[in-house]
Design a protein around this motif. Structure first.
Motif, short mmCIF file in Angstrom:
data_model
loop_
_atom_site.label_atom_id
_atom_site.label_comp_id
_atom_site.label_asym_id
_atom_site.label_seq_id
_atom_site.Cartn_x
_atom_site.Cartn_y
_atom_site.Cartn_z
N VAL A 57 0.67 -1.21 0.17
CA VAL A 57 0.04 -0.31 -0.47
C VAL A 57 0.64 1.11 -0.01
CG1 VAL A 57 -2.00 1.04 0.90
CG2 VAL A 57 -1.95 -0.89 1.03
N ASP A 58 1.90 1.10 0.71
CA ASP A 58 2.60 2.73 0.55
C ASP A 58 3.17 2.70 -0.27
OD1 ASP A 58 1.93 2.32 3.40
OD2 ASP A 58 4.17 1.27 3.96
N GLU A 59 3.82 1.91 -1.36
CA GLU A 59 5.18 2.75 -2.20
C GLU A 59 4.90 1.44 -3.79
OE1 GLU A 59 9.06 3.12 -0.52
OE2 GLU A 59 8.30 4.41 0.28
N GLY A 60 4.37 0.84 -3.26
CA GLY A 60 4.12 -0.45 -4.08
C GLY A 60 5.23 -1.53 -4.15
N PRO A 61 5.68 -2.11 -4.88
CA PRO A 61 4.07 -2.51 -6.33
C PRO A 61 3.76 -3.45 -6.22
CG PRO A 61 6.47 -4.37 -6.00
CD PRO A 61 5.94 -3.40 -4.71
N THR A 62 3.06 -3.65 -7.13
CA THR A 62 1.43 -4.25 -7.42
C THR A 62 2.11 -6.17 -8.39
OG1 THR A 62 -0.14 -2.40 -7.10
CG2 THR A 62 -0.72 -4.38 -7.69
N ILE A 63 2.23 -6.77 -8.15
CA ILE A 63 1.99 -7.77 -8.77
C ILE A 63 0.53 -8.50 -8.78
CG2 ILE A 63 3.57 -9.87 -8.38
CD1 ILE A 63 5.23 -8.96 -6.29
N ARG A 64 0.75 -8.99 -9.84
CA ARG A 64 -0.40 -9.58 -10.34
C ARG A 64 -0.71 -11.55 -10.96
NH1 ARG A 64 -6.18 -8.21 -11.81
NH2 ARG A 64 -7.32 -9.30 -13.88
N PHE A 65 -1.27 -12.06 -10.25
CA PHE A 65 -1.04 -13.61 -11.28
C PHE A 65 -2.49 -13.59 -11.31
CE2 PHE A 65 1.91 -12.44 -7.56
CZ PHE A 65 3.10 -12.78 -8.01
N ASN A 66 -2.18 -14.80 -12.19
CA ASN A 66 -3.51 -15.78 -12.68
C ASN A 66 -3.67 -17.18 -11.91
OD1 ASN A 66 -5.96 -16.75 -13.84
ND2 ASN A 66 -4.22 -17.03 -16.09
N VAL A 67 -4.51 -17.42 -11.30
CA VAL A 67 -4.34 -18.92 -10.45
C VAL A 67 -4.90 -20.26 -11.88
CG1 VAL A 67 -4.82 -19.87 -9.07
CG2 VAL A 67 -5.03 -17.66 -8.47
N GLU A 68 -4.09 -20.52 -12.18
CA GLU A 68 -4.08 -21.80 -12.64
C GLU A 68 -5.04 -23.41 -11.81
OE1 GLU A 68 -0.96 -22.35 -15.08
OE2 GLU A 68 -1.77 -20.70 -16.28
N GLY A 69 -4.65 -23.31 -10.17
CA GLY A 69 -4.59 -24.25 -9.46
C GLY A 69 -4.87 -24.07 -8.25
N LEU A 70 -5.74 -24.30 -7.81
CA LEU A 70 -6.52 -23.97 -5.94
C LEU A 70 -7.21 -25.02 -5.52
CD1 LEU A 70 -7.64 -20.59 -5.28
CD2 LEU A 70 -9.24 -22.89 -4.16
N ASN A 71 -6.12 -25.33 -4.12
CA ASN A 71 -7.12 -27.39 -3.83
C ASN A 71 -7.30 -26.25 -1.68
OD1 ASN A 71 -5.23 -28.30 -5.33
ND2 ASN A 71 -7.97 -29.07 -5.67
N THR A 72 -8.13 -26.16 -1.41
CA THR A 72 -8.60 -25.96 0.14
C THR A 72 -7.90 -26.68 0.98
OG1 THR A 72 -10.77 -26.79 -0.50
CG2 THR A 72 -10.45 -24.57 -0.77
N MET A 73 -8.75 -26.73 2.34
CA MET A 73 -8.01 -27.97 3.40
C MET A 73 -9.03 -28.54 3.10
SD MET A 73 -6.12 -25.53 5.63
CE MET A 73 -5.81 -26.74 7.20
N GLY A 74 -10.29 -28.00 2.99
CA GLY A 74 -11.22 -28.97 3.26
C GLY A 74 -11.73 -29.86 2.16
N GLU A 75 -10.61 -29.90 0.72
CA GLU A 75 -10.48 -31.09 -0.29
C GLU A 75 -9.64 -31.99 0.12
OE1 GLU A 75 -12.34 -27.46 -3.76
OE2 GLU A 75 -10.35 -28.48 -3.76
N LEU A 76 -8.85 -31.65 0.19
CA LEU A 76 -7.05 -32.53 0.28
C LEU A 76 -7.33 -33.13 1.49
CD1 LEU A 76 -4.57 -29.14 -0.28
CD2 LEU A 76 -5.72 -31.36 -1.69
N LYS A 77 -7.77 -32.82 2.69
CA LYS A 77 -7.67 -33.86 4.01
C LYS A 77 -6.56 -34.16 4.18
CE LYS A 77 -12.59 -34.52 3.29
NZ LYS A 77 -14.44 -35.71 3.21
N PHE A 78 -5.43 -33.59 4.01
CA PHE A 78 -4.06 -34.60 4.41
C PHE A 78 -4.70 -34.46 6.10
CE2 PHE A 78 -2.76 -32.59 0.90
CZ PHE A 78 -2.70 -33.53 -0.10
N SER A 79 -3.31 -35.40 6.44
CA SER A 79 -3.19 -35.84 7.93
C SER A 79 -2.00 -34.78 8.61
CB SER A 79 -2.44 -37.00 7.82
OG SER A 79 -0.93 -37.15 7.45
N GLY A 80 -1.81 -34.31 7.97
CA GLY A 80 -0.96 -33.23 8.67
C GLY A 80 -1.30 -31.74 9.07
N ASN A 81 -1.08 -31.48 10.79
CA ASN A 81 -2.41 -30.04 11.10
C ASN A 81 -0.94 -29.17 11.83
OD1 ASN A 81 -3.93 -29.24 12.52
ND2 ASN A 81 -3.89 -30.84 14.13
#
Length: 307
Positions: A120-144
């Motif tokens: 917010v102060d001086e920048g920069p601004t980096i813009r990405f396109n999301v090509e893959g996204l998985n939530t914790m509820g979908e993955l259900k891994f044993s890690g915590n």
């Protein structure tokens, strides 16, 4: 009388040894309790990150934003932003929330997702396109991991080879790194955020650090194990602007292909295939007509010849 005196002396020595043992144990407890806690430390880094999105986001993106807030105790949330509003309003919202970093999620056509990371102060601004996204509820891994614990940030060596990747590394360090002695953070480091580059994409993974096992001795040296927790994220860099949501573009990814262009190329390919199928069907139909026997003439064919 001497024996009684000896008995008294033995009892006194046993009692004295017991008192020394108790005092030593209490001393150890007091020594542990006198250690500085998180609230007694000095909170110097006041970095806060605003995580919010635009209208039109699907449920997976909303759950992913909530997962990020859970692993980032220095983050704040806000209401959805109207797409028709000017992007300069995002900076004003962050300033009102007293946030210096922004993670802005923008959805388009209910198919495409973009993430903007900005200072917010001086920048920069980096813009990405999301090509893959998985939530914790979908993955259900044993890690915590403990909620509010500070992460260990690990970057691939490719981040030091290009200047734009070095800039992204510095931005991710400031955004995802929880400040020390933050009031909502815990004094533990029990998970790792891994950032790696593969196929010109940035892959983000979250792992738990396991320091103790079933057959491990406390003083024995051993290598820690990692178990994935989630969520997962794959980012494709689009551009980097100089200022906060404004200013000229200081870097444009030459290998970036927008989702619209990819869909258009796929559509042209499908149309080409459909045209070939129509040609094949027409040729087959004409060949079928040639093989058909001649139909018998009807009586009315001679009457309506001139018409």
């Amino acid at each position: 009388m001497k024996r009684d005196g000896e008995k008294v002396t033995d009892a006194d020595s046993a009692k004295k040894a017991k008192n020394e043992e108790i005092s030593a144990t209490l001393g150890e407890i007091l020594e542990v309790n006198d250690m500085p806690t998180m609230s007694q430390g000095k909170w110097k880094n006041k970095t806060r990150c605003l995580i919010f999105g635009s209208r039109g986001l699907d449920y997976r993106t909303r759950h992913f934003m909530q997962d990020l807030r859970n692993i980032m105790p220095h983050s704040k949330a806000d209401v959805k932003l109207e797409k028709k509003n000017d992007r300069a309003i995002i900076k004003e919202i962050a300033e009102m929330k007293n946030c210096s970093k922004i993670l802005y999620f923008e959805g388009r056509k209910k198919k495409d997702l973009y993430i903007t990371v900005a200072d917010v102060d001086e920048g920069p601004t980096i813009r990405f396109n999301v090509e893959g996204l998985n939530t914790m509820g979908e993955l259900k891994f044993s890690g915590n991991c403990l909620k509010g614990s500070r992460p260990l940030l690990v970057f691939d060596h490719h981040f030091d080879e290009e200047p734009h990747y070095a800039l992204i590394k510095e931005m991710f360090t400031q955004v995802f790194g929880t400040p020390r002695y933050h009031p909502k953070s815990q004094p533990f480091i029990d998970h790792v955020l891994n950032f790696s580059i593969l196929d010109d994409r940035i892959w983000i993974r979250n792992y738990q650090i396991i320091l103790e096992g079933t057959n491990k001795v406390k003083d024995q040296k051993f290598e820690p194990e990692t178990v994935e927790i989630g969520p997962r994220l794959v980012l494709n860099l689009q551009r980097i602007q100089e200022g906060p949501f404004s200013g000229p573009a200081i870097y444009l990814n030459p290998d970036y292909v927008s989702p619209n262009e990819r869909r258009r190329a796929q559509g042209y390919g499908q149309k080409g295939k459909s045209y070939m199928n129509k040609v094949i069907e027409r040729e087959a139909k004409e060949e079928h007509k040639k093989n058909l026997p001649e139909a018998p003439k009807h009586v009315t064919d001679e009457i309506f010849v001139n018409n």
